[in-house]
Design an enzyme around this catalytic site. Structure first.
Site, PDB file in Angstrom:
ATOM      1  N   LYS A 236      10.144  -8.262   5.375  1.00 35.06           N
ATOM      2  CA  LYS A 236       9.238  -7.994   4.259  1.00 35.06           C
ATOM      3  C   LYS A 236       8.491  -9.258   3.886  1.00 35.06           C
ATOM      4  O   LYS A 236       8.856 -10.342   4.348  1.00 35.06           O
ATOM      5  CB  LYS A 236      10.037  -7.478   3.044  1.00 35.06           C
ATOM      6  CG  LYS A 236      10.508  -6.040   3.235  1.00 35.06           C
ATOM      7  CD  LYS A 236      11.386  -5.536   2.092  1.00 35.06           C
ATOM      8  CE  LYS A 236      10.684  -5.647   0.760  1.00 35.06           C
ATOM      9  NZ  LYS A 236       9.339  -5.018   0.783  1.00 35.06           N
ATOM     10  N   GLY A 237       7.422  -9.096   3.076  1.00 36.56           N
ATOM     11  CA  GLY A 237       6.688 -10.270   2.645  1.00 36.56           C
ATOM     12  C   GLY A 237       5.251 -10.288   3.096  1.00 36.56           C
ATOM     13  O   GLY A 237       4.480 -11.185   2.764  1.00 36.56           O
TER      14      GLY A 237
ATOM     15  N   SER B  23       0.823  -1.218   0.000  1.00 40.04           N
ATOM     16  CA  SER B  23       0.000   0.000   0.000  1.00 40.04           C
ATOM     17  C   SER B  23       0.854   1.264   0.000  1.00 40.04           C
ATOM     18  O   SER B  23       0.450   2.292  -0.562  1.00 40.04           O
ATOM     19  CB  SER B  23      -0.933  -0.002   1.222  1.00 40.04           C
ATOM     20  OG  SER B  23      -0.161   0.016   2.423  1.00 40.04           O
ATOM     21  N   THR B  24       2.044   1.220   0.574  1.00 40.19           N
ATOM     22  CA  THR B  24       2.910   2.406   0.540  1.00 40.19           C
ATOM     23  C   THR B  24       3.451   2.603  -0.872  1.00 40.19           C
ATOM     24  O   THR B  24       3.480   3.716  -1.408  1.00 40.19           O
ATOM     25  CB  THR B  24       4.055   2.275   1.562  1.00 40.19           C
ATOM     26  OG1 THR B  24       3.525   1.883   2.826  1.00 40.19           O
ATOM     27  CG2 THR B  24       4.821   3.577   1.697  1.00 40.19           C
TER      28      THR B  24
ATOM     29  N   GLY C 189       2.963  -8.647   2.006  1.00 38.78           N
ATOM     30  CA  GLY C 189       2.125  -8.608   0.810  1.00 38.78           C
ATOM     31  C   GLY C 189       2.322  -9.809  -0.104  1.00 38.78           C
ATOM     32  O   GLY C 189       1.730  -9.886  -1.177  1.00 38.78           O
TER      33      GLY C 189
ATOM     34  N   ASP D 273       7.557  -4.389   6.319  1.00 41.71           N
ATOM     35  CA  ASP D 273       6.672  -4.663   7.451  1.00 41.71           C
ATOM     36  C   ASP D 273       7.302  -4.242   8.773  1.00 41.71           C
ATOM     37  O   ASP D 273       6.602  -3.837   9.700  1.00 41.71           O
ATOM     38  CB  ASP D 273       6.341  -6.160   7.489  1.00 41.71           C
ATOM     39  CG  ASP D 273       5.587  -6.582   6.243  1.00 41.71           C
ATOM     40  OD1 ASP D 273       4.497  -6.044   5.993  1.00 41.71           O
ATOM     41  OD2 ASP D 273       6.138  -7.398   5.476  1.00 41.71           O
TER      42      ASP D 273
ATOM     43  N   GLU E 175      10.605  -9.083  -4.787  1.00 42.64           N
ATOM     44  CA  GLU E 175      11.173  -7.904  -4.114  1.00 42.64           C
ATOM     45  C   GLU E 175      12.656  -8.087  -3.812  1.00 42.64           C
ATOM     46  O   GLU E 175      13.472  -7.201  -4.024  1.00 42.64           O
ATOM     47  CB  GLU E 175      10.403  -7.631  -2.824  1.00 42.64           C
ATOM     48  CG  GLU E 175       8.978  -7.160  -3.066  1.00 42.64           C
ATOM     49  CD  GLU E 175       8.158  -7.084  -1.797  1.00 42.64           C
ATOM     50  OE1 GLU E 175       8.486  -7.753  -0.807  1.00 42.64           O
ATOM     51  OE2 GLU E 175       7.155  -6.332  -1.809  1.00 42.64           O
TER      52      GLU E 175
ATOM     53  N   ASP F   8      10.613   0.439  -2.227  1.00 39.79           N
ATOM     54  CA  ASP F   8       9.691  -0.574  -1.710  1.00 39.79           C
ATOM     55  C   ASP F   8       9.380  -0.297  -0.251  1.00 39.79           C
ATOM     56  O   ASP F   8      10.078   0.464   0.424  1.00 39.79           O
ATOM     57  CB  ASP F   8      10.322  -1.976  -1.849  1.00 39.79           C
ATOM     58  CG  ASP F   8       9.281  -3.100  -1.727  1.00 39.79           C
ATOM     59  OD1 ASP F   8       9.674  -4.280  -1.853  1.00 39.79           O
ATOM     60  OD2 ASP F   8       8.092  -2.795  -1.504  1.00 39.79           O
ATOM     61  N   GLY F   9       8.315  -0.900   0.231  1.00 43.46           N
ATOM     62  CA  GLY F   9       7.917  -0.751   1.629  1.00 43.46           C
ATOM     63  C   GLY F   9       8.538  -1.840   2.478  1.00 43.46           C
ATOM     64  O   GLY F   9       9.459  -2.545   2.041  1.00 43.46           O
TER      65      GLY F   9
END
Ligand code: DER
Length: 213
Positions: free
Chosen positions: A94-95, A30-31, A97, A84, A103, A81-82
């Protein structure tokens, strides 16, 4: 201010790293959706993008941004990239999503990795957010047992199939004080495709709302 506002601020600040003619590596979440919107505003200045997921590729194409595959684009100058979670050394979980494999590949191919987050992602120690691990489906139970041996609680993200046809296990209960060592150890386990730890190669820049970490 609230998370959405901080995500949008970080996404817009990331535009500062985009130079004319670039092919930009674009993450997922979402970011990053805010970043793709911002990128659309300057799409005439860039050559295009390489996407970490089908989802982001779709968003990019809808906004008239050409999407290249990594093999034809080659090394990239920039990846946005965003995350978590982000610790004080810019190491990431990350992950969330489900796009961690794409990524991690594109982050590795990029010179500068700019991570865009809201302040809720900032932690002192990684692990409160369950660690995503992409696994080959037939190895799900094997990897689960290996995780339990290491004190984690593996939860199969049932119903999720990644862009590469794999499954995801989310690991609860780890307090990750040495993410580089854990990333290296988990990468040895047969059946694990990608570990959602970006520690061996952390982010180069972290933008938190309107401030740089
Ligand atoms: O899955 C991912 O790695 C995403 O980047 C995720 O970690 C960030 O998602 P968000 O921007 O929707 O919080």
């Amino acid at each position: 201010n609230n998370a959405a506002a901080q995500k949008r601020q970080a996404a817009e600040a990331a535009l500062g790293f985009v130079e004319d003619g670039m092919v930009v590596g674009v993450g997922t979440g979402s970011t990053v959706a805010f970043f793709i919107d911002a990128l659309a505003g300057i799409r005439h200045r860039i050559r295009g993008a390489v996407s970490s997921s089908e989802r982001s590729a779709q968003l990019l194409r809808e906004r008239g941004i050409e999407v290249f595959d990594l093999n034809s684009a080659g090394p990239l100058p920039l990846y946005v990239d965003g995350a978590d979670e982000c610790d004080p050394q810019r190491r990431l979980i990350k992950g969330g999503g489900g796009a961690l494999t794409g990524e991690k590949i594109i982050a590795e191919a990029s010179r500068t990795f700019v991570c865009i987050i809201d302040e809720s992602k900032e932690v002192d120690v990684l692990g409160r957010f369950p660690l995503p691990i992409e696994v080959i489906p037939m190895a799900r139970s094997l990897v689960g047992r290996e995780i339990v041996k290491r004190g984690g609680q593996p939860v199969w993200r049932e119903g999720t199939v990644t862009d590469y046809g794999n499954w995801i296990i989310d690991v609860h209960g780890w307090r990750i004080t040495d993410p580089v060592a854990l990333e290296r150890e988990l990468n040895q386990i047969p059946g694990i495709v990608t570990v959602g730890l970006f520690a061996r190669r952390p982010a180069d820049v972290v933008l938190v709302g309107n401030r740089r970490r």
